[in-house]
Scaffold this active site. Structure first.
Site, mmCIF file in Angstrom:
data_model
loop_
_atom_site.group_PDB
_atom_site.id
_atom_site.type_symbol
_atom_site.label_atom_id
_atom_site.label_comp_id
_atom_site.label_asym_id
_atom_site.label_seq_id
_atom_site.Cartn_x
_atom_site.Cartn_y
_atom_site.Cartn_z
ATOM 1 N N GLY A 149 36.849 8.069 39.471
ATOM 2 C CA GLY A 149 36.129 9.217 40.502
ATOM 3 C C GLY A 149 35.289 9.146 41.300
ATOM 4 O O GLY A 149 34.745 7.584 41.300
ATOM 5 N N CYS A 150 34.892 10.603 41.633
ATOM 6 C CA CYS A 150 33.712 9.934 43.136
ATOM 7 C C CYS A 150 32.723 9.347 42.791
ATOM 8 O O CYS A 150 32.140 8.216 43.544
ATOM 9 C CB CYS A 150 33.992 11.457 43.922
ATOM 10 S SG CYS A 150 33.149 12.522 42.609
ATOM 11 N N TYR A 151 32.029 9.554 41.847
ATOM 12 C CA TYR A 151 30.425 9.183 41.634
ATOM 13 C C TYR A 151 30.966 7.461 41.081
ATOM 14 O O TYR A 151 30.093 6.233 41.632
ATOM 15 C CB TYR A 151 30.412 9.622 40.110
ATOM 16 C CG TYR A 151 29.275 10.391 40.106
ATOM 17 C CD1 TYR A 151 28.214 10.556 41.652
ATOM 18 C CD2 TYR A 151 29.418 11.737 39.818
ATOM 19 C CE1 TYR A 151 27.187 11.726 41.456
ATOM 20 C CE2 TYR A 151 28.013 12.745 40.222
ATOM 21 C CZ TYR A 151 27.473 12.790 41.448
ATOM 22 O OH TYR A 151 26.505 14.198 41.519
ATOM 23 N N THR B 267 32.899 5.630 42.010
ATOM 24 C CA THR B 267 34.168 4.571 43.009
ATOM 25 C C THR B 267 32.844 4.580 43.766
ATOM 26 O O THR B 267 32.511 2.845 44.105
ATOM 27 C CB THR B 267 34.912 5.768 44.401
ATOM 28 O OG1 THR B 267 35.842 5.941 43.014
ATOM 29 C CG2 THR B 267 34.886 4.882 45.354
ATOM 30 N N ALA B 268 32.136 5.167 44.014
ATOM 31 C CA ALA B 268 30.980 4.836 44.826
ATOM 32 C C ALA B 268 29.731 3.755 44.149
ATOM 33 O O ALA B 268 28.987 2.742 44.075
ATOM 34 C CB ALA B 268 29.275 5.902 45.604
#
Length: 352
Positions: free
Chosen positions: A154-156, A158-159
Protein backbone atom coordinates in the site's frame (compact mmCIF):
# COMPACT_ATOMS: atom_id res chain seq x y z
CA UNK A 1 5.43 -12.66 -26.62
CA UNK A 2 4.13 -9.38 -28.01
CA UNK A 3 5.35 -7.50 -31.05
CA UNK A 4 9.12 -7.42 -31.65
CA UNK A 5 9.69 -9.84 -28.79
CA UNK A 6 8.09 -7.58 -26.20
CA UNK A 7 6.38 -9.10 -23.17
CA UNK A 8 2.58 -9.04 -23.45
CA UNK A 9 0.93 -7.30 -20.50
CA UNK A 10 -2.66 -6.88 -19.33
CA UNK A 11 -4.30 -4.69 -16.71
CA UNK A 12 -7.46 -5.72 -14.89
CA UNK A 13 -9.08 -2.65 -13.35
CA UNK A 14 -7.65 -0.29 -15.93
CA UNK A 15 -10.18 2.51 -15.41
CA UNK A 16 -9.17 3.43 -11.84
CA UNK A 17 -6.41 5.80 -10.78
CA UNK A 18 -3.96 2.93 -10.32
CA UNK A 19 -4.96 1.53 -13.70
CA UNK A 20 -4.48 4.75 -15.63
CA UNK A 21 -1.04 5.25 -14.06
CA UNK A 22 -0.10 1.74 -15.17
CA UNK A 23 -1.32 2.49 -18.70
CA UNK A 24 0.64 5.74 -18.89
CA UNK A 25 3.87 4.15 -17.66
CA UNK A 26 3.61 0.88 -19.57
CA UNK A 27 2.92 2.66 -22.87
CA UNK A 28 6.47 4.04 -22.68
CA UNK A 29 8.11 0.88 -21.30
CA UNK A 30 10.57 -0.40 -23.92
CA UNK A 31 10.16 -4.10 -23.10
CA UNK A 32 6.38 -4.56 -22.89
CA UNK A 33 3.33 -4.42 -25.12
CA UNK A 34 0.01 -3.52 -23.51
CA UNK A 35 -2.42 -6.01 -25.08
CA UNK A 36 -5.38 -6.07 -22.68
CA UNK A 37 -7.33 -3.56 -20.61
CA UNK A 38 -10.11 -5.05 -18.50
CA UNK A 39 -12.87 -4.05 -16.11
CA UNK A 40 -16.38 -5.32 -15.53
CA UNK A 41 -18.08 -2.01 -14.70
CA UNK A 42 -16.54 -0.22 -17.71
CA UNK A 43 -16.50 -3.14 -20.17
CA UNK A 44 -17.43 -2.12 -23.70
CA UNK A 45 -16.28 1.47 -23.31
CA UNK A 46 -13.26 2.86 -25.07
CA UNK A 47 -10.40 3.67 -22.71
CA UNK A 48 -10.26 7.05 -24.43
CA UNK A 49 -13.87 7.73 -23.40
CA UNK A 50 -12.84 7.42 -19.77
CA UNK A 51 -9.50 9.22 -20.13
CA UNK A 52 -9.71 11.49 -23.21
CA UNK A 53 -6.25 12.94 -22.57
CA UNK A 54 -4.77 9.57 -23.63
CA UNK A 55 -6.89 9.15 -26.78
CA UNK A 56 -3.95 9.94 -29.08
CA UNK A 57 -1.98 6.99 -27.63
CA UNK A 58 -4.49 4.43 -26.36
CA UNK A 59 -7.15 3.20 -28.77
CA UNK A 60 -8.03 0.00 -26.93
CA UNK A 61 -11.45 -0.79 -25.45
CA UNK A 62 -12.09 -1.92 -21.90
CA UNK A 63 -12.90 -5.62 -22.15
CA UNK A 64 -14.87 -7.89 -19.86
CA UNK A 65 -12.87 -9.86 -17.32
CA UNK A 66 -12.31 -13.47 -18.34
CA UNK A 67 -9.36 -15.22 -16.69
CA UNK A 68 -9.02 -17.83 -19.43
CA UNK A 69 -8.91 -15.21 -22.19
CA UNK A 70 -6.51 -13.01 -20.23
CA UNK A 71 -4.10 -15.88 -19.56
CA UNK A 72 -4.15 -16.82 -23.26
CA UNK A 73 -3.06 -13.32 -24.30
CA UNK A 74 -0.90 -12.06 -21.43
CA UNK A 75 2.40 -13.16 -19.93
CA UNK A 76 2.09 -10.58 -17.16
CA UNK A 77 -1.12 -9.36 -15.51
CA UNK A 78 -1.52 -6.38 -13.19
CA UNK A 79 -4.58 -6.62 -10.93
CA UNK A 80 -5.67 -3.09 -10.00
CA UNK A 81 -8.86 -4.10 -8.22
CA UNK A 82 -10.60 -3.33 -4.91
CA UNK A 83 -9.58 -5.51 -1.97
CA UNK A 84 -11.13 -8.96 -2.05
CA UNK A 85 -11.29 -9.46 -5.83
CA UNK A 86 -7.73 -10.35 -6.79
CA UNK A 87 -7.73 -13.47 -4.62
CA UNK A 88 -10.55 -14.88 -6.76
CA UNK A 89 -8.66 -14.29 -10.02
CA UNK A 90 -4.99 -14.71 -9.25
CA UNK A 91 -5.01 -18.49 -8.66
CA UNK A 92 -6.34 -19.13 -12.17
CA UNK A 93 -3.79 -16.79 -13.75
CA UNK A 94 -0.91 -18.24 -11.77
CA UNK A 95 -2.02 -21.76 -12.69
CA UNK A 96 -1.89 -20.74 -16.37
CA UNK A 97 1.70 -19.54 -15.97
CA UNK A 98 1.11 -15.78 -15.84
CA UNK A 99 3.22 -13.51 -13.69
CA UNK A 100 0.76 -11.61 -11.48
CA UNK A 101 1.22 -8.30 -9.69
CA UNK A 102 -1.64 -7.45 -7.33
CA UNK A 103 -2.05 -3.81 -6.30
CA UNK A 104 -4.71 -4.59 -3.66
CA UNK A 105 -4.16 -5.96 -0.15
CA UNK A 106 -5.04 -9.56 -1.06
CA UNK A 107 -1.49 -10.91 -1.30
CA UNK A 108 0.36 -8.64 1.09
CA UNK A 109 -0.04 -10.84 4.17
CA UNK A 110 1.98 -13.91 5.10
CA UNK A 111 -0.76 -14.80 7.60
CA UNK A 112 -4.16 -14.98 5.92
CA UNK A 113 -5.90 -14.96 9.29
CA UNK A 114 -4.65 -11.40 9.76
CA UNK A 115 -6.03 -10.46 6.35
CA UNK A 116 -9.39 -12.05 7.12
CA UNK A 117 -9.66 -10.20 10.44
CA UNK A 118 -8.91 -6.77 8.95
CA UNK A 119 -10.55 -7.16 5.55
CA UNK A 120 -13.45 -9.47 6.41
CA UNK A 121 -13.12 -11.92 3.51
CA UNK A 122 -12.72 -15.67 3.93
CA UNK A 123 -10.08 -17.07 1.60
CA UNK A 124 -9.95 -20.32 -0.36
CA UNK A 125 -6.61 -19.66 -2.09
CA UNK A 126 -4.27 -20.61 0.75
CA UNK A 127 -1.87 -22.64 -1.42
CA UNK A 128 -1.40 -19.79 -3.90
CA UNK A 129 -1.18 -17.11 -1.18
CA UNK A 130 1.77 -18.88 0.47
CA UNK A 131 3.76 -18.30 -2.74
CA UNK A 132 3.18 -14.55 -2.83
CA UNK A 133 6.04 -12.16 -2.09
CA UNK A 134 5.63 -8.71 -0.55
CA UNK A 135 6.62 -6.30 -3.31
CA UNK A 136 8.78 -3.72 -1.57
CA UNK A 137 11.94 -3.98 -3.70
CA UNK A 138 14.23 -2.12 -1.32
CA UNK A 139 13.70 -4.88 1.26
CA UNK A 140 12.77 -8.00 -0.69
CA UNK A 141 14.44 -7.64 -4.08
CA UNK A 142 15.87 -11.18 -4.15
CA UNK A 143 12.52 -12.78 -3.31
CA UNK A 144 10.70 -10.68 -5.90
CA UNK A 145 13.15 -11.81 -8.58
CA UNK A 146 12.18 -15.45 -8.01
CA UNK A 147 8.42 -15.03 -7.56
CA UNK A 148 5.46 -15.43 -9.91
CA UNK A 149 2.99 -13.59 -7.62
CA UNK A 150 3.64 -10.22 -6.02
CA UNK A 151 1.52 -8.47 -3.40
CA UNK A 152 2.40 -4.83 -4.07
CA UNK A 153 2.48 -2.71 -0.88
CA UNK A 154 0.00 0.00 0.00
CA UNK A 155 1.00 3.63 -0.39
CA UNK A 156 1.08 4.40 3.35
CA UNK A 157 3.13 1.28 4.17
CA UNK A 158 5.62 2.10 1.40
CA UNK A 159 6.37 5.56 2.76
CA UNK A 160 6.32 4.36 6.38
CA UNK A 161 8.44 1.24 5.93
CA UNK A 162 11.13 2.93 3.88
CA UNK A 163 11.47 5.42 6.73
CA UNK A 164 11.53 2.72 9.43
CA UNK A 165 13.51 -0.09 7.81
CA UNK A 166 17.10 0.97 8.61
CA UNK A 167 16.17 1.79 12.20
CA UNK A 168 14.61 -1.63 12.80
CA UNK A 169 17.08 -3.71 10.78
CA UNK A 170 20.05 -2.15 12.56
CA UNK A 171 18.39 -2.25 16.00
CA UNK A 172 18.73 1.52 16.42
CA UNK A 173 15.36 2.15 18.07
CA UNK A 174 13.07 0.70 20.70
CA UNK A 175 10.57 -0.81 18.23
CA UNK A 176 7.51 -0.46 20.45
CA UNK A 177 7.97 3.32 20.55
CA UNK A 178 7.49 3.77 16.80
CA UNK A 179 4.75 6.20 15.79
CA UNK A 180 3.80 6.88 12.18
CA UNK A 181 1.91 10.11 11.49
CA UNK A 182 1.07 10.18 7.77
CA UNK A 183 -0.78 12.46 5.37
CA UNK A 184 -2.17 11.61 1.94
CA UNK A 185 -3.72 13.41 -0.99
CA UNK A 186 -7.28 12.58 -2.02
CA UNK A 187 -6.31 10.35 -4.95
CA UNK A 188 -5.39 7.72 -2.36
CA UNK A 189 -9.12 7.17 -1.91
CA UNK A 190 -9.58 6.04 -5.51
CA UNK A 191 -11.85 7.28 -8.29
CA UNK A 192 -15.18 6.17 -6.85
CA UNK A 193 -17.62 8.86 -5.70
CA UNK A 194 -17.16 9.34 -1.96
CA UNK A 195 -18.62 12.18 0.05
CA UNK A 196 -15.49 12.79 2.09
CA UNK A 197 -13.42 13.27 -1.07
CA UNK A 198 -15.68 15.90 -2.64
CA UNK A 199 -14.01 19.28 -3.11
CA UNK A 200 -16.57 20.95 -0.83
CA UNK A 201 -15.83 18.40 1.91
CA UNK A 202 -12.04 17.99 1.66
CA UNK A 203 -10.87 21.47 0.64
CA UNK A 204 -9.81 23.92 3.36
CA UNK A 205 -9.83 21.06 5.86
CA UNK A 206 -7.39 18.60 7.37
CA UNK A 207 -8.55 15.50 9.21
CA UNK A 208 -7.42 12.15 10.57
CA UNK A 209 -9.33 9.01 9.68
CA UNK A 210 -9.16 5.32 10.49
CA UNK A 211 -7.66 6.27 13.86
CA UNK A 212 -6.31 3.18 15.67
CA UNK A 213 -7.98 0.88 13.11
CA UNK A 214 -6.69 1.67 9.62
CA UNK A 215 -6.21 -1.44 7.48
CA UNK A 216 -2.63 -0.57 6.61
CA UNK A 217 -1.63 -0.96 10.27
CA UNK A 218 -1.16 -4.77 10.23
CA UNK A 219 0.70 -4.52 6.92
CA UNK A 220 3.18 -2.08 8.44
CA UNK A 221 3.47 -4.21 11.57
CA UNK A 222 4.10 -7.40 9.59
CA UNK A 223 7.17 -5.98 7.87
CA UNK A 224 8.38 -4.17 10.99
CA UNK A 225 8.22 -7.47 12.88
CA UNK A 226 10.17 -9.20 10.11
CA UNK A 227 12.87 -6.52 10.24
CA UNK A 228 13.09 -6.46 14.04
CA UNK A 229 13.00 -10.25 14.41
CA UNK A 230 10.10 -10.19 16.86
CA UNK A 231 6.51 -8.98 16.96
CA UNK A 232 6.22 -5.22 16.78
CA UNK A 233 3.14 -3.03 17.25
CA UNK A 234 3.11 0.38 15.57
CA UNK A 235 0.91 3.39 16.24
CA UNK A 236 -0.27 4.53 12.82
CA UNK A 237 -2.54 7.49 12.12
CA UNK A 238 -3.40 8.59 8.56
CA UNK A 239 -4.71 12.01 7.58
CA UNK A 240 -6.41 13.42 4.49
CA UNK A 241 -4.83 16.56 3.05
CA UNK A 242 -6.65 18.75 0.47
CA UNK A 243 -4.24 18.00 -2.38
CA UNK A 244 -4.50 15.48 -5.23
CA UNK A 245 -1.41 13.29 -4.83
CA UNK A 246 1.45 12.62 -2.47
CA UNK A 247 2.16 11.11 0.93
CA UNK A 248 4.31 12.49 3.72
CA UNK A 249 4.95 10.05 6.55
CA UNK A 250 6.58 11.38 9.72
CA UNK A 251 8.02 8.62 11.91
CA UNK A 252 8.98 9.08 15.56
CA UNK A 253 10.85 6.55 17.71
CA UNK A 254 13.07 6.41 20.78
CA UNK A 255 16.74 5.78 20.01
CA UNK A 256 18.53 2.98 21.87
CA UNK A 257 21.63 5.18 21.84
CA UNK A 258 20.57 8.78 22.48
CA UNK A 259 24.09 9.84 21.58
CA UNK A 260 23.46 9.23 17.87
CA UNK A 261 23.27 12.48 15.92
CA UNK A 262 21.67 13.38 12.62
CA UNK A 263 24.87 12.92 10.60
CA UNK A 264 25.35 9.40 12.03
CA UNK A 265 21.89 8.37 10.91
CA UNK A 266 22.24 9.94 7.46
CA UNK A 267 25.39 7.85 6.97
CA UNK A 268 23.56 4.71 8.12
CA UNK A 269 20.58 5.36 5.81
CA UNK A 270 22.78 6.04 2.79
CA UNK A 271 24.66 2.81 3.38
CA UNK A 272 21.40 0.87 3.84
CA UNK A 273 19.92 2.20 0.59
CA UNK A 274 23.18 2.36 -1.39
CA UNK A 275 21.87 -0.06 -4.04
CA UNK A 276 18.37 1.42 -4.17
CA UNK A 277 18.03 3.84 -7.09
CA UNK A 278 14.57 5.03 -6.03
CA UNK A 279 15.45 6.17 -2.50
CA UNK A 280 17.09 9.56 -2.01
CA UNK A 281 18.43 10.51 1.42
CA UNK A 282 18.34 14.25 1.92
CA UNK A 283 21.35 16.23 3.08
CA UNK A 284 21.63 17.32 6.69
CA UNK A 285 18.90 19.77 7.68
CA UNK A 286 16.83 19.18 4.53
CA UNK A 287 13.32 17.76 4.95
CA UNK A 288 11.33 16.43 1.96
CA UNK A 289 8.11 17.77 0.50
CA UNK A 290 5.48 15.78 -1.38
CA UNK A 291 5.83 18.05 -4.42
CA UNK A 292 9.40 16.86 -4.92
CA UNK A 293 8.19 13.30 -5.57
CA UNK A 294 5.10 14.19 -7.61
CA UNK A 295 5.01 12.16 -10.83
CA UNK A 296 8.16 10.17 -10.04
CA UNK A 297 8.96 6.79 -8.54
CA UNK A 298 11.27 8.37 -5.98
CA UNK A 299 11.09 8.30 -2.21
CA UNK A 300 12.74 11.22 -0.46
CA UNK A 301 13.83 10.69 3.15
CA UNK A 302 14.87 13.37 5.62
CA UNK A 303 16.29 12.63 9.07
CA UNK A 304 16.53 14.54 12.35
CA UNK A 305 17.32 13.71 15.97
CA UNK A 306 16.05 15.42 19.10
CA UNK A 307 18.62 15.13 21.92
CA UNK A 308 16.10 16.63 24.32
CA UNK A 309 13.69 13.69 23.95
CA UNK A 310 16.12 11.05 22.73
CA UNK A 311 14.02 10.46 19.64
CA UNK A 312 14.72 10.17 15.94
CA UNK A 313 12.36 11.82 13.44
CA UNK A 314 12.29 10.49 9.88
CA UNK A 315 10.25 12.10 7.11
CA UNK A 316 9.39 10.16 3.96
CA UNK A 317 7.74 11.66 0.86
CA UNK A 318 6.40 9.72 -2.14
CA UNK A 319 3.85 10.05 -4.91
CA UNK A 320 1.10 7.71 -3.68
CA UNK A 321 0.08 6.75 -7.23
CA UNK A 322 3.62 6.03 -8.50
CA UNK A 323 6.04 4.76 -5.86
CA UNK A 324 3.03 4.02 -3.68
CA UNK A 325 1.17 2.07 -6.37
CA UNK A 326 1.69 1.71 -10.14
CA UNK A 327 5.36 2.68 -10.35
CA UNK A 328 6.35 0.29 -7.59
CA UNK A 329 4.43 -2.52 -9.32
CA UNK A 330 6.41 -1.87 -12.53
CA UNK A 331 9.60 -1.72 -10.48
CA UNK A 332 8.72 -5.22 -9.25
CA UNK A 333 8.02 -6.37 -12.81
CA UNK A 334 11.46 -5.16 -13.90
CA UNK A 335 13.05 -7.20 -11.14
CA UNK A 336 10.96 -10.29 -11.94
CA UNK A 337 12.01 -10.12 -15.59
CA UNK A 338 15.69 -9.46 -14.87
CA UNK A 339 15.55 -5.99 -16.41
CA UNK A 340 17.10 -2.81 -15.11
CA UNK A 341 15.08 -1.78 -12.07
CA UNK A 342 14.55 1.74 -13.39
CA UNK A 343 13.24 0.74 -16.83
CA UNK A 344 10.16 2.67 -17.94
CA UNK A 345 9.87 4.63 -14.70
CA UNK A 346 9.96 8.42 -14.25
CA UNK A 347 13.19 9.54 -12.60
CA UNK A 348 12.24 13.18 -12.12
CA UNK A 349 9.10 14.66 -10.61
CA UNK A 350 6.81 17.42 -11.85
CA UNK A 351 7.69 20.77 -10.26
CA UNK A 352 6.18 23.06 -9.26
Amino acid sequence: MGKEGRVSVGIVGASGYGGVQLVRLLMDHPEVELVYLGGDSSAGKSFADIYPHLAHRVAQPIESVDSEAIAARCEVVFLSLPNGFACDMAPQLVDKGCKVLDLSADYRFSDLETYQIWYGKQRQDIAVATKAVYGLPELYRDRIAESQLIGCPGCYPTASLLALAPLLKQGLIVPETAIVDAKSGTSGGGRQAKTGLLLAEADNSFAAYGVARHRHTPEIEQVCSDLAGHQVLVQFTPHLVPMVRGILATVYATLRDPGLVREDLITIYRAFYRNCPWVTICDSGIYPQTKWACGSNLCYIGIETDPRTGRVIVLSAIDNLIKGQAGQAIQCLNIMMGWDESLGLPKLGFYP
